[in-house]
Design a protein around this motif. Sequence first.
Motif, PDB file in Angstrom:
ATOM      1  N   CYS A  59      15.531  12.658   3.661  1.00  0.00           N
ATOM      2  CA  CYS A  59      15.872  12.258   5.029  1.00  0.00           C
ATOM      3  C   CYS A  59      15.058  13.103   6.017  1.00  0.00           C
ATOM      4  N   CYS A  62      18.005  15.382   8.198  1.00  0.00           N
ATOM      5  CA  CYS A  62      18.806  16.452   7.592  1.00  0.00           C
ATOM      6  C   CYS A  62      18.227  16.974   6.279  1.00  0.00           C
ATOM      7  N   THR A  64      18.331  15.776   3.330  1.00  0.00           N
ATOM      8  CA  THR A  64      19.010  15.487   2.070  1.00  0.00           C
ATOM      9  C   THR A  64      18.192  14.468   1.293  1.00  0.00           C
ATOM     10  N   CYS A  71      19.234   9.134   6.515  1.00  0.00           N
ATOM     11  CA  CYS A  71      20.265   8.847   5.519  1.00  0.00           C
ATOM     12  C   CYS A  71      21.478   8.211   6.191  1.00  0.00           C
ATOM     13  N   CYS A  74      23.265  10.624   8.717  1.00  0.00           N
ATOM     14  CA  CYS A  74      22.519  10.831   9.967  1.00  0.00           C
ATOM     15  C   CYS A  74      22.546   9.570  10.841  1.00  0.00           C
TER      16      CYS A  74
HETATM   17 ZN   LIG Z   1      20.096  12.731   6.958  1.00  0.00          ZN
END
Ligand SMILES: [Zn+2]
Length: 198
Positions: A59, A62, A64, A71, A74
């Motif tokens: 992502c 963030c 991840t 994602c 988010c």
């Molecule tokens: Zn994210």
Amino acid sequence: MGEPRRDPIRRCVQQLSRLPGIGEKTAQRLTWWLLRADDKLVAELASALAELKQGVVECQVCCTIGASSPCRTCADTRRDQQLVCVVERPQDIGAIEASGDYRGQYHVLHGALSPLDGVGPDQLRIRQLLARSPDLREVILATDPDVEGDTTALYLARVLKPLGVRVTRLAYGISVGTEIEYADRVSLMRALENRQVL
Ligand SMILES: [Zn+2]
């Protein structure tokens, strides 16, 4: 002289035994279980493994790992966009989500500071976190309660506070253990509620 034919059973045992927590014996047991299992199940497993690496992205917000960027978390505008919980690993997000009613966003560092292992700020997604800071009201540091996690939290507090962000750290009880990922729900919920200002 051609390649000797590879023994599929041996090959499967060898590959499985390379996984963490799987020894030779377990690998053998799994291999024989798979041999007797339904063809469809085995095909599904093989295709899930084959797709795992190609189907995921990091992502851009963030950091991840998941199926899309941004994602799902988010992209969820119902969540508090000014509150970010910083974790070491993507799987820590699952643990905090399971703890109850945290409704902010996340940031994944992909590790913790460990100078002895050559992990400095540049090896973590700290630059990306600082880039988000103008939009943030509070950053909750949920790095692990061990030496590396504490070092990382102190470092982040030092760089984030001058930017005008409120910086807090989870209040760890004795029952939390050393990795967020394995902490129980109630301990994590309390640790979040009783977080302390750094
Ligand atoms: Zn994210």
